[in-house]
Design a protein around this motif. Structure first.
Motif, PDB file in Angstrom:
ATOM      1  N   THR A   1       4.904  13.109 -93.739  1.00 45.38           N
ATOM      2  CA  THR A   1       5.435  14.268 -93.008  1.00 45.38           C
ATOM      3  C   THR A   1       5.106  15.584 -93.712  1.00 45.38           C
ATOM      4  O   THR A   1       5.564  16.642 -93.281  1.00 45.38           O
ATOM      5  CB  THR A   1       6.968  14.154 -92.851  1.00 45.38           C
ATOM      6  OG1 THR A   1       7.537  13.989 -94.154  1.00 45.38           O
ATOM      7  CG2 THR A   1       7.356  12.975 -91.982  1.00 45.38           C
TER       8      THR A   1
ATOM      9  N   ARG B   1       1.253  19.871 -90.041  1.00 45.73           N
ATOM     10  CA  ARG B   1       1.448  18.624 -90.772  1.00 45.73           C
ATOM     11  C   ARG B   1       0.107  18.245 -91.385  1.00 45.73           C
ATOM     12  O   ARG B   1      -0.917  18.258 -90.694  1.00 45.73           O
ATOM     13  CB  ARG B   1       1.903  17.501 -89.837  1.00 45.73           C
ATOM     14  CG  ARG B   1       3.231  17.741 -89.162  1.00 45.73           C
ATOM     15  CD  ARG B   1       4.443  17.479 -90.046  1.00 45.73           C
ATOM     16  NE  ARG B   1       5.575  18.284 -89.550  1.00 45.73           N
ATOM     17  CZ  ARG B   1       6.707  18.515 -90.224  1.00 45.73           C
ATOM     18  NH1 ARG B   1       6.855  18.017 -91.445  1.00 45.73           N
ATOM     19  NH2 ARG B   1       7.660  19.245 -89.706  1.00 45.73           N
TER      20      ARG B   1
ATOM     21  N   ALA C   1       3.901  19.031 -94.794  1.00 39.33           N
ATOM     22  CA  ALA C   1       3.409  20.136 -93.965  1.00 39.33           C
ATOM     23  C   ALA C   1       3.054  21.294 -94.872  1.00 39.33           C
ATOM     24  O   ALA C   1       3.635  21.455 -95.947  1.00 39.33           O
ATOM     25  CB  ALA C   1       4.471  20.554 -92.958  1.00 39.33           C
TER      26      ALA C   1
END
Ligand code: GTP
Ligand code: SPV
Ligand code: MN
Length: 595
Positions: free
Chosen positions: A433, A451, A435
């Protein structure tokens, strides 16, 4: 060097490419100093290279203003089915892409020499090394490959008659008609650039760009995109990670591998000078790690590269003194500014700007100019061996056993300085995840949050959902010997837009905490996003930072984190049925912890 090799497959391929691209001549490279000198002399004569009075054997290049960074929009993973390339890669069917590119390659080297560069990623002859051969019509690429990889006639000896190599075809895409004057930086327009990978046959075709990752095909194309695909089939890992050795005052060694997106701090962390007393950092690699599980069931990492292709802007004796010392001689600078006394300069290099310089476009520049003197993605190419803190084990074919993985990115808000994963699975969730705000390392908008899983969005050579599964598989293999996983963010900003954390050498403070966690010497506070340092546990000795700033840096705002969830869901939805159940479970648990 003499022409040809003992390898029939290589000789046939060179001939086929020559028949297609029609170079005026073919030169087989041997990686020698004399060869490097000849290439530079050629480029000096053409006016492409500017010699630097202040740095022995160092040269400045200025690219075409359109050819300044990687081109993710023009980068392809070409597998027979689009499904295999996955949702994060551009895709065209290999038959169609090869047809288009063959059309472009037709006669594209006319008026130029084609260089045959045999290179090794990893020490020559080591069982973990991979051999590539790059065919290119760019002498700039030859010189850069000399520094970034191991180019040598010995590679052909290792290849022998039947050895395997990864064919890497590159052309700048600028044929010369008889008598035509060459451009200072010849290349093709953006819509004709293609950076193509055929992972099903371990083949790389690049056309139209002479810059960095687009053209030095051993780096992103081979050592990440092609290698990541080989690695998942063969049970190892090819990652966009720096590797460093940290030694505690007691003499205990820790090996750390960290994945941050492009221009997010790998080179700087890899050569960091710890600000905490008694700790020592040595650099093993600054961009790519190849990692294998060895007999001790631990994950061992090598750096497949031989040099640094580092971001110049922001590099100074204050921020990265070890990089500055690496750059004293034998360096290729690209898109930096030229000072009146014959040195390079870039934004952030010195406190005072020069009163006058020539900017990266070759124009007069003064501090009053509205544009920067150096391009934001200006780079240096320098031999890793010149780094004063290069680790004695940096070329050890056994690699170093990794204790700690760090993920991270550039987030001006939301994400705190440091968190520890609750488990391997949670760590994979953190990586998946991740980013980060986009940077100038790619042609495109800068500062957009996206992301970038494991910092591999631009570099994963197969379906990213399968890549996540591979991370879980590796964790299962390593079991209790798996590295501990952490997440960092050096880039949180105040409401006025200033960095809250001093960064650079002070990042050692977080590394120390991680080592103490690995040794079980120190506790941690449970938070919904992960484990965090308890009040007073981070070593902030000698650091002048306000408690308000420290609080802001460590702040976990549940409202902000809850707002991340829909975006994570959207991101995960991309991977469809290939999203591992274990990631769904992690998201569920994350949501529960957020309440
Ligand atoms: P690639 O070579 O593109 O993969 O980049 P990288 O990840 O090696 O990034 P690099 O270390 O070159 O850093 C990129 C930019 O971020 C440079 O301008 C650095 O000065 C800056 N930077 C690196 N570390 C820090 C830090 O701890 N704090 C701040 N504020 N800036 C940093
Ligand atoms: C990156 O963009 O991550 C780099 C620079 O390391 S380049 O080699 O151009 O890809
Ligand atoms: Mn990189």
């Amino acid at each position: 060097m003499k022409s040809g090799s003992r390898n029939e497959k290589l000789n046939t391929w060179v001939k086929e490419v020559a028949d297609l691209c029609r170079p005026d001549s073919i030169t087989w490279c041997d990686g020698s100093k004399a060869e490097y000198g000849r290439m530079m002399a050629l480029m000096l004569e053409r006016g492409m290279a500017v010699p630097l009075k202040k740095r022995p054997n160092s040269f400045l290049f200025r690219t075409d203003p359109s050819d300044v960074a990687r081109v993710e929009d023009r980068t392809y993973i070409s597998t027979r089915s689009q499904e295999e390339a996955g949702p994060t890669n551009n895709w065209v069917h290999p038959d169609e892409l090869k047809k288009t590119m063959r059309g472009l390659y037709q006669g594209c080297m006319k008026g130029r020499t084609m260089y045959v560069i045999p290179f090794s990623m990893g020490p020559i002859g080591s069982p973990i090394a991979k051999i590539g051969v790059e065919l290119t019509d760019s002498p700039y690429v030859v010189c850069n490959m000399h520094i970034m990889t191991r180019v040598s006639a010995k590679v052909l000896d290792v290849l022998g008659e039947k050895g395997e190599f990864i064919p890497c075809l590159h052309s700048i895409g600028a044929p010369l008609a008889p008598g035509q004057k060459d451009a200072l930086w010849p290349c093709a327009p953006i819509e004709k650039k293609y950076i193509s990978h055929f992972p099903e046959e371990n083949l790389i075709w690049s056309y139209g760009s002479g810059y960095g990752g687009n053209a030095l095909l051993g780096k992103k194309c081979l050592a990440l995109r092609i290698a990541s695909n080989m690695a998942r089939h063969e049970g190892w890992m090819a990652e966009h990670m720096l590797i460093l050795r940290l030694t505690s005052p007691e003499g205990k060694r820790y090996h750390i591998a960290a994945a941050f997106p492009s221009a997010c701090g790998k080179t700087n962390l890899a050569m960091m000078q710890p600000s905490i007393k008694g700790w020592k950092c040595e650099c093993i690699g600054d961009d790519i790690a190849w990692m294998k599980v060895r007999g001790d069931n631990r994950l061992h990492a090598i750096n497949p590269e031989a040099g640094f292709f580092g971001v110049a802007p922001g590099t100074s004796y204050g921020t990265n003194p070890m990089a500055m010392d690496t750059l004293k001689k034998d360096v290729i600078f690209t898109n930096c500014a030229l000072t009146d006394d014959g040195d390079v300069w870039w934004e952030g290099m010195t406190d005072d700007s020069p009163a006058h310089a020539i900017d990266w476009k070759g124009r007069d520049w003064t501090p009053a100019s509205k544009d920067d003197a150096a391009h934001a993605n200006a780079r240096f190419t320098a031999p890793a061996s010149q780094c004063p803190i290069i680790c004695p084990d940096w070329e050890n074919p056994e690699g170093v056993a990794i204790d700690i993985f760090i993920f991270g990115g550039r987030r001006s808000s939301v994400v705190p300085l440091v968190t520890e994963a609750y488990s391997w699975d949670h760590g994979v969730f953190m990586g998946a995840t991740a980013a980060s705000e986009t940077t100038s390392a790619n042609i495109g908008a800068v500062g957009n949050l996206r992301r970038d899983p494991f910092a591999m969005k631009p570099f994963c050579g197969y379906h990213m959902g399968d890549y996540f599964t591979h991370w879980f598989t590796m964790g299962d293999t390593l079991g209790a010997k798996a590295p501990k996983i952490f997440y960092v963010n050096w880039f949180r900003k105040s409401p006025e837009g200033r960095f809250l954390w001093p960064g650079f050498s002070d990042n050692s403070r977080m590394l120390k905490w991680m080592c103490q966690r690995v040794d079980g010497k120190i506790g941690a506070k449970e938070t919904p996003i992960g484990l965090m340092p308890k009040e007073g546990d981070l070593d902030l000795s000698g650091l002048d930072i306000s408690s308000g700033n420290m609080k802001a840096l460590m702040n976990v705002d549940l409202k902000e984190w809850k707002a991340e969830v829909p975006d994570i869901e959207k991101h995960f939805a991309l991977f469809g049925s290939r999203l591992p159940e274990r990631l769904k479970k992690q998201l569920e648990e994350f949501r529960k912890r957020l309440g």
